[in-house]
Structure formats: structure tokens, C-alpha cells
Write an enzyme that holds these catalytic residues in place. Structure first.
Site, PDB file in Angstrom:
ATOM      1  N   HIS A   1       0.792  -1.231   0.000  1.00 18.84           N
ATOM      2  CA  HIS A   1       0.000   0.000   0.000  1.00 18.84           C
ATOM      3  C   HIS A   1       0.812   1.263   0.000  1.00 18.84           C
ATOM      4  O   HIS A   1       0.247   2.357   0.053  1.00 18.84           O
ATOM      5  CB  HIS A   1      -0.911   0.044   1.230  1.00 18.84           C
TER       6      HIS A   1
ATOM      7  N   LYS B   1      -8.503  13.828   4.378  1.00 18.33           N
ATOM      8  CA  LYS B   1      -7.667  12.632   4.350  1.00 18.33           C
ATOM      9  C   LYS B   1      -6.767  12.715   5.572  1.00 18.33           C
ATOM     10  O   LYS B   1      -6.732  13.756   6.216  1.00 18.33           O
ATOM     11  CB  LYS B   1      -6.823  12.585   3.072  1.00 18.33           C
ATOM     12  N   ARG B   2      -6.051  11.661   5.898  1.00 19.98           N
ATOM     13  CA  ARG B   2      -5.135  11.748   7.034  1.00 19.98           C
ATOM     14  C   ARG B   2      -4.170  12.925   6.839  1.00 19.98           C
ATOM     15  O   ARG B   2      -3.856  13.305   5.715  1.00 19.98           O
ATOM     16  CB  ARG B   2      -4.334  10.455   7.197  1.00 19.98           C
TER      17      ARG B   2
ATOM     18  N   LYS C   1       0.885  14.155   1.769  1.00 21.43           N
ATOM     19  CA  LYS C   1      -0.407  14.546   1.195  1.00 21.43           C
ATOM     20  C   LYS C   1      -0.481  16.058   0.994  1.00 21.43           C
ATOM     21  O   LYS C   1      -1.349  16.561   0.299  1.00 21.43           O
ATOM     22  CB  LYS C   1      -1.545  14.048   2.079  1.00 21.43           C
TER      23      LYS C   1
ATOM     24  N   THR D   1      -8.259   6.847  -2.476  1.00 18.81           N
ATOM     25  CA  THR D   1      -9.625   6.462  -2.826  1.00 18.81           C
ATOM     26  C   THR D   1     -10.570   7.637  -2.603  1.00 18.81           C
ATOM     27  O   THR D   1     -11.654   7.673  -3.184  1.00 18.81           O
ATOM     28  CB  THR D   1     -10.120   5.258  -1.999  1.00 18.81           C
TER      29      THR D   1
ATOM     30  N   LYS E   1     -14.115   8.960  -4.642  1.00 27.04           N
ATOM     31  CA  LYS E   1     -15.405   9.300  -4.026  1.00 27.04           C
ATOM     32  C   LYS E   1     -15.859  10.686  -4.474  1.00 27.04           C
ATOM     33  O   LYS E   1     -17.032  10.892  -4.796  1.00 27.04           O
ATOM     34  CB  LYS E   1     -15.281   9.280  -2.496  1.00 27.04           C
TER      35      LYS E   1
HETATM   36  C1  LIG Z   1     -11.837   7.409   1.723  1.00 28.26           C
HETATM   37  C2  LIG Z   1     -11.398   7.770   3.083  1.00 28.26           C
HETATM   38  C3  LIG Z   1     -10.046   7.979   3.345  1.00 28.26           C
HETATM   39  C4  LIG Z   1      -8.985   7.880   2.279  1.00 28.26           C
HETATM   40  O1  LIG Z   1      -8.818   9.146   1.693  1.00 28.26           O
HETATM   41  P1  LIG Z   1      -7.551   9.435   0.736  1.00 28.26           P
HETATM   42  O2  LIG Z   1      -7.869  10.785   0.185  1.00 28.26           O
HETATM   43  O3  LIG Z   1      -7.564   8.387  -0.308  1.00 28.26           O
HETATM   44  O4  LIG Z   1      -6.356   9.424   1.595  1.00 28.26           O
HETATM   45  C5  LIG Z   1      -9.671   8.333   4.619  1.00 28.26           C
HETATM   46  N1  LIG Z   1     -10.571   8.483   5.607  1.00 28.26           N
HETATM   47  C6  LIG Z   1     -11.889   8.303   5.391  1.00 28.26           C
HETATM   48  C7  LIG Z   1     -12.839   8.498   6.512  1.00 28.26           C
HETATM   49  C8  LIG Z   1     -12.345   7.931   4.127  1.00 28.26           C
HETATM   50  O5  LIG Z   1     -13.652   7.733   3.930  1.00 28.26           O
END
Ligand SMILES: *Cc1c(COP(=O)(O)O)cnc(C)c1O
Length: 759
Positions: free
Chosen positions: A316, A496-497, A502, A603, A607
Site C-alpha cells: 500500500h 484525508k489523514r 499529502k 480512494t 469518491k
Molecule cells: C476514503 C477515506 C479515506 C482515504 O482518503 P484518501 O484521500 O484516499 O487518503 C480516509 N478516511 C476516510 C474516513 C475515508 O472515507
């Protein structure tokens, strides 16, 4: 008994609560509906035939389950209608349910999407993980700083049911009983599978002290308290190994028991089981299975061959610090029973090649978990096309040369049931009106929406839905955080985290730049609202400093009427799946601005696209595939390429300081961090540390991408403001092209290339 139909649901709820629905509390209705879901999902349990998948993962970020299960079981509309007929609302009901705290970010969310798709595709595939009592911490902001408190999500009615099954696991020479809890995973018009979670009966949350601190050595009481306990000290690192072994040992025992019950003689385990190792956390399942097979009389060589055929590994990340490696003496302490096996595996690996860089135990007596995974599984996959190429050509090139046939790509995906049907009912309804319901199970049907890209009526409907979703997010923010935002402004979201790779700090520098521009009379074409959601790992100092800078800047802007007319920064507390479901449908511009080569897939990007946002992003992870799908006119790409970045790293000649010194915009933005305005409501220590980090280190090359980012973002704001119809058309193109990013497609690929389930 039939449960669908509003009248039936009414009867069931009245009987179950022993009173009229009007008189029921939401808690009572929640409990009653949970029972309905349980009974209904049991009807979809089907006997396993052939090979079954076990997806082992330290995280399952599953989100709230009631609505999701009702949708998957086809009961949602009737339940909603029934509640509304009695003056109750689905939204209020959803608030009663605590969000399960079993994951951290994208990796855990991926595991949850995969479980949904497996069940929907009628594939037999269970999850194996841990039942954390407090999971990931709950985030609160105090004085513009993140503080962490335990997330006590257990205790009410629970979806994961306690079973009578326990497995004995030996940790540091002492036996513990791992108890199995099972949570039913419903498929959309599909079968029911299970998420198997292990726990000890002896866990004691009363040992938690200030914040999320606790005695890390009291294994009996602490083992499953938290997900990713702070590993900045040795006791924390050991605790992670204890947790991982509890998970894989109990899991491996369960797998073998199930397979034997179904008729396996263990020599033919491959005909009964496929095991997917989600990142390196479950890697010890390899030596553990070899050990258990040995106990059943299967010799090391055959056991190793069986395990290699059964197991597959997903990588990952290419961030070196995330590829786990443990000092051998840690493993000697916690899992002495595995060390002889790991040593034999190391010898076997060394006998295959002269190249000692692929050894499992290196010259410093460090055990490399990913190396064990690649040698002793039959498949290593990356999670987006670019990521897999980087693994093959640079990061894991030494392994790729040894085993080219093992490497393959499986671009991540998301389940459309949660990330469209559940979180964006209005958009779902419009799509269904336009192209019928087939897209819910066959995401490629979204392509049919391309017929409507010049249909002004449809575009108007789409724009209205976006506005409604923005108003709904605004209302939620006012309700939960007492923040007022303007739904007529442009919503740009980065959620995101919190991590330097990032690059929330790049967004921060943009916002400071905007602040200066507005002060100079160069106002944006439309007011902008920058929305963030992110947790920082408790021991990650700079990540917390970035949160502090954003919260402080938000305050500075809020106090300045000249600027706040044009821009606002909102940081949503405690970002989780529930928050994501509110934020994503309301987004105009999706910020996917990681340093190229560093985000394996992402991901969140998928979304946002699916919910009608345009992406502002670098050519990183799955952004590359999104850009290919939608075409360059329908996405805002900027920044260095992954090759440029990789070259810069290998030359080691990047000097942030030079960029800071020669570029006046960069200089001005960075200096502002410690300006009087910022120091008047922020903390000098944190702001100065961040400033120095950016000038003297900037490991993730923020500054070389600064100007390109500003230019692309200003273009996006201008396009949005000046040509809304065209903007909406481009969001529709994004939605129509999102089908590839369904996790149903991802799971079908895993099954075809790696698992071969049901054969
Ligand atoms: C989808 C999701 C992530 C992943 O987000 P990235 O932008 O791909 O890092 C992290 N936290 C939550 C709550 C999510 O739904």
C-alpha cells in the site's frame, strides 16, 4: 416472515418496541431495526463452495452500518417511509449509531469497500481483524491544537456478536484466549459474509489515563484497546507486535479449523482457502500457518509451499517508514515460537539469490516483513497503475527481477452503495431517472450519462443537487461545530489523514497567498470556502503543527472582515466515515495534491469524482487513471511528474531554502506563518517549527509545486465562477467516467487473477 413493505415494517417495529412508533425513542427504534437487519441478513448466508477468501487487515473502516445494511437488504425505502409516516426522521435515527472505530484511513476503508463488493458479487470472502475497544482516537480542537481522547464506541447494542469460540494464542510465552466476534456483512442484493474480529475478555479501559495514555506493558488489559498505539517508544512497538500476532494466530487457527470442517486434509488447503495480506501488519500469518501446519505433521518444505500458494500480499505504500521492519529481539520476546521458522524462511530466501538486499533478516538483525511477504506469497500487487510501475521499476525492483510473474496491479475502488446510494440519495435518484437502476450493480453503466452532457435541463438539476448538498453540509456544520458557511461560495475540500506527503501544507500556503491577494485588492472571482478534515498521528509533530497553522489562519481570517467576505477556512473535527459522507457530496473542487510518486492510489479522489466534484491534483496514484478517464479538459492537473520527483530524490539536490530565497510569493507566504497576525492567536513554538521545516527541509517538495498549484487553482476558481453551466457539464463527465473506480471491478480483478474463489 416477509419484512419488506411499509405495513410489515410498521408491525415489526410496533411488536418489537411494544408501543406505537410515535412513542418510541430513536434508541428503541435503532435496536429494533438492528434486529430486523440481523434476521434478514441471516437469510442470505449461503454455504461455502470451493475456495473461500480470508482478507486479513489491521483496519476495517466500515462506517455506520444501519442505513448501509438496510439499503443492501432492499429495506431502506420502506423503513424511511414508515418512520416518516410516524413523524420520525432517518437522519435523527442515524445519529444514534456510534461509528465503529476500527480503522484509520484509506487502507482500512478499502478493506470495508472490499467486504461490501465481495458480498454483493456473491463471492465467499470474510474479513479477519481485531475488535478494538477505542480504536483510533477521537479528535478535538482546543486552542487551535489537536487533542486526543479515547473513542468509546462499544457498549450499546453492537453489530459484532460475541461467539462461544475462542483460540489460544501464546504471547511472550504466556497463553491468552482470543475470543471471536462476528459481524454480518450484507451484500447489495447479494449474500451475507462475515467480518471476524478477535478480542480478549480481560481488556480493561479503566487503565486509560490522561488523554489516550495507558500502561503499554499490561497486555492482558490493553491488548485491543487502541488501533496503532503510539509506537514512539519500545513498549509501544512491542505492543503492535502483540496485537498483530493475536490477530494472525487466532485468524490462522480459525481458517484451518473451517477448512478441515469443510473436508480439507490441509495438504490441499489451496482448494479451500485464499488469504490476502493487507499491507505488512498481518505478515506473521505466513510463519504462523507454517507453524500450525507443522503441528499437524506437515513438514517445513511442504508447509512453505502450501502457504505460498494460499497467500497473496498487497503493498500500500512506497514510504519506506511504513514498510514494517522489527528488530529480531522484539520478535524473540513476543513470538519466540515463530523465530525458528522466520530464520528458516530467511535461509530459504537467501538460497534463491545472491542479492542480499532481499533477505528477510538483514545484517543488523532487523526483520523485514514485506520481504517475507514477497518471497513467500504467490502475488504482490500495487494499488494503482503508477504505484505498481514504481514498485516494479524502483522501490521493489530487486524483487521484481527475481519474481516478475508475482507482480500485478489492482487499482483500488470504492463501493458505490455507500459512496453514492447512501451518501447522495438525490444524485442517485437523478441518475436512476436518466439511465435506470443498472448502475448500482454494474457501475460501467454510468457511461450512459454521457448522452446528457449537453442537456441543459439535466445540468440544471445536477447543479441544484450540488447546491442542496452544500446547504446540507452547511446545516450539519452549524449543528455540530457552530460554524456558519455560505453554500453559494465555492467549496474546495481536502479531507484525508494529515501527512506531509499529502501536502496539506501546500494548500495552507495557497490560502496565505490568497489572503495577501485579497488584502491587495485582488479578490477571487467568487467567495471560496476551504474545508479540511484530517487526523494527525498523535506522535507526528509536524502534522500537528500544520493543523495548528490552519486553525490559526482560519481564526485570523475570521477576525478580518475585509478578507472573510471572500474566503473562509473550516476544519472539521474528528474526520471519519460519517463526516466524509456529508462532505463528499457537497464538494466542488477535490484536492488531491500529494507529491507525485507518494500516494499509492488514494480512494478519496474516486469518491469526490463520483459525487460530481472536479479534481485539482498531481499526476499521482489513481489521479493518473482519473485523468486518463475524463480527459485533460475535465481535471486540473499540476506539478512535478513522479519521474522528476524520483530524480530529485536520487540526486539529493533539492534545497527548499533556495526556492524560499528566490521566489517572493513563496517567501511572503512562509514568512506569514510567524507574522504578528498569526502569533496574535497562534503559538510561536508550533508556527516557527513549521516555518523552519518548510525552509530547511521540506522533504515532500512543496515549494517546487507552489506556483503551478496557485495558477491551476486560480483557473479552477475562475472557470467555476464564470461558466457554471460548463463546470456542471464537466462534473457530469466525471460522474459518467467513474464506473471504473467501483470496488466491484477491483474485486472481480482480484478474483480472476489471484483468488479464484468458488473453484
Ligand atoms: C476514503 C477515506 C479515506 C482515504 O482518503 P484518501 O484521500 O484516499 O487518503 C480516509 N478516511 C476516510 C474516513 C475515508 O472515507
Amino acid at each position: 416472515m416477509k419484512v419488506n413493505g411499509v405495513k410489515n415494517i410498521e408491525n415489526i417495529l410496533t411488536v418489537s418496541c411494544k408501543k406505537e412508533i410515535e412513542q418510541c425513542s430513536y434508541e428503541e427504534l435503532y435496536t429494533a431495526l438492528m434486529k430486523v437487519v440481523e434476521e434478514e441478513s441471516l437469510k442470505h448466508v449461503v454455504p461455502v463452495r470451493g475456495r473461500k477468501l480470508y482478507y486479513i487487515s489491521a483496519e476495517f473502516l466500515i462506517g455506520k452500518l444501519l442505513s448501509n445494511n438496510l439499503i443492501n437488504l432492499g429495506l431502506y425505502d420502506d423503513v424511511k417511509a414508515c418512520l416518516e409516516a410516524h413523524g420520525k426522521s432517518m437522519a435523527a435515527l442515524e445519529e444514534v449509531e456510534p461509528e465503529p472505530s476500527l480503522g484509520n484511513g484509506g487502507l482500512g476503508r478499502l478493506a470495508a469497500c472490499f467486504l461490501d463488493s465481495l458480498a454483493t458479487l456473491n463471492l465467499s470472502g470474510d474479513g479477519i481483524g481485531l475488535r478494538y475497544h477505542c480504536g483510533l482516537f477521537h479528535q478535538k480542537f482546543r486552542d487551535q491544537l489537536q487533542s486526543e481522547t479515547p473513542d468509546f464506541w462499544l457498549g450499546g447494542d453492537e453489530w459484532a456478536k460475541k461467539t462461544e469460540k475462542t483460540y489460544t494464542v501464546s504471547l511472550a510465552g504466556k497463553d491468552y484466549e482470543a475470543r471471536l466476534y462476528q459481524l454480518a456483512v450484507t451484500g447489495y442484493e447479494g449474500r451475507t459474509n462475515y467480518l471476524n474480529l478477535f478480542d480478549l475478555d480481560t481488556i480493561d479501559p479503566s487503565i486509560i489515563g490522561e488523554g489516550i495514555s495507558f500502561d503499554k506493558t499490561d497486555i492482558e488489559k490493553n491488548l485491543t484497546l487502541f488501533l496503532y498505539p503510539d509506537d514512539s517508544d519500545e513498549a509501544g512497538r512491542l505492543l503492535r507486535i502483540y496485537q498483530q500476532y493475536l490477530m494472525v494466530s487466532a485468524g490462522a487457527q480459525m481458517i484451518l479449523e473451517e477448512c478441515v470442517e469443510r473436508g480439507s486434509n490441509l495438504h490441499n488447503l489451496y482448494d479451500y482457502a485464499a488469504i490476502q495480506i493487507n499491507d505488512t501488519h498481518p505478515s506473521m500469518v505466513i510463519p504462523e500457518l507454517i507453524r500450525l501446519l507443522g503441528e499437524k505433521g506437515i513438514d517445513f518444505d511442504e508447509a512453505t509451499e502450501i502457504v505460498t500458494k494460499v497467500c497473496a500480499y498487497t503493498n500500500h505504500t512506497i514510504l519506506a517508514e511504513a514498510l514494517e521492519k522489527w528488530p529480531k529481539h522484539y520478535l524473540d520476546t513476543v513470538v519466540p515460537q515463530l523465530m525458528p521458522i522466520i530464520e528458516k524462511l530467511d535461509a530459504a530466501a537467501r538460497s534463491r539469490t545472491e542479492d542480499t538486499s532481499t533477505a528477510i533478516i538483514d545484517g543488523y538483525q532487523i526483520v523485514h516483513m514485506a520481504h517475507m511477504d514477497i518471497h513467500f506469497t504467490h502475488s504482490t500487487n500495487g494499488v494503482a497503475a503508477l504505484h505498481t510501475e514504481i514498485l516494479k521499476n524502483s522501490e521493489l525492483n530487486n524483487f521484481y527481477r527475481l519474481y516478475p510473474e508475482k507482480f500485478n496491479n489492482k487499482t483500488n475502488g470504492i463501493t458505490f452503495r455507500r459512496w453514492l446510494l447512501e451518501c447522495n440519495p438525490k444524485l442517485t435518484e437523478l441518475i436512476e431517472e436518466l439511465i435506470g437502476p443498472g448502475f448500482k450493480k454494474d457501475a460501467s453503466e454510468l457511461e450512459k450519462l454521457m448522452d446528457f452532457t449537453d442537456n441543459e435541463k439535466v445540468l440544471k438539476q445536477l447543479a441544484d443537487i450540488k447546491h442542496d448538498n452544500k446547504a446540507a453540509l452547511a446545516a450539519w456544520l452549524e449543528h455540530t461545530q457552530k460554524v456558519v458557511v455560505n453554500p453559494d461560495s465555492m467549496f474546495m475540500i481536502q479531507s484525508k489523514r494529515m501527512h506531509e506527503y499529502k501536502r496539506q501544507q501546500l494548500n495552507l500556503l495557497y490560502l496565505i497567498h490568497q489572503y495577501f491577494e485579497i488584502k491587495a485588492g485582488h479578490t477571487p472571482k467568487i467567495p471560496i470556502t476551504a474545508i479540511f478534515g484530517a487526523k494527525a498521528a498523535p506522535a507526528y509533530t509536524i502534522a500537528k503543527d500544520i493543523i495548528h497553522a490552519l486553525l490559526t489562519l482560519s481564526e485570523v481570517i475570521g477576525d478580518d472582515p475585509e478578507v472573510s467576505k471572500w474566503m473562509q477556512i473550516v476544519f472539521i473535527e474528528n474526520y471519519n466515515v460519517t463526516a466524509a459522507e456529508k462532505m463528499i457530496p457537497a464538494c466542488d473542487l477535490s484536492e488531491q495534491i500529494s507529491l507525485a510518486s507518494k500516494e499509492a492510489s488514494g480512494t478519496g479522489n474516486m469518491k469526490f469524482m463520483l459525487n460530481g466534484a472536479l479534481t485539482l491534483g498531481t499526476m499521482d496514484g489513481a489521479n493518473v487513471e482519473i485523468a486518463e478517464a475524463v480527459g485533460s479538459e475535465n481535471i486540473y492537473i499540476f506539478g512535478q511528474s513522479s519521474n522528476q520527483v524520483i530524480r530529485r530524490y536520487s540526486h539529493g539536490d533539492y534545497s527548499a531554502r533556495e526556492w524560499y530565497e528566490v521566489d517572493p510569493n513563496i517567501h511572503r507566504a512562509i514568512d506569514f506563518l510567524t507574522s504578528e497576525a498569526m502569533l496574535s492567536c497562534g503559538r510561536q513554538e508550533n508556527l516557527e517549527r513549521l516555518k523552519n521545516e518548510l525552509i530547511y527541509k521540506d522533504w515532500f517538495q512543496t515549494l517546487p509545486d507552489f506556483n503551478a498549484y496557485i495558477v491551476r487553482k486560480e483557473q479552477a476558481v475562475a472557470d467555476y465562477a464564470q461558466n457554471p453551466l460548463d463546470w456542471t457539464k464537466r462534473t457530469l463527465i466525471n460522474i459518467s467516467k467513474a464506473g471504473f473506480f467501483s470496488s466491484d471491478r477491483t474485486i472481480e480483478e482480484y478474483n480472476k487473477d489471484i483468488w479464484h474463489l468458488g473453484e
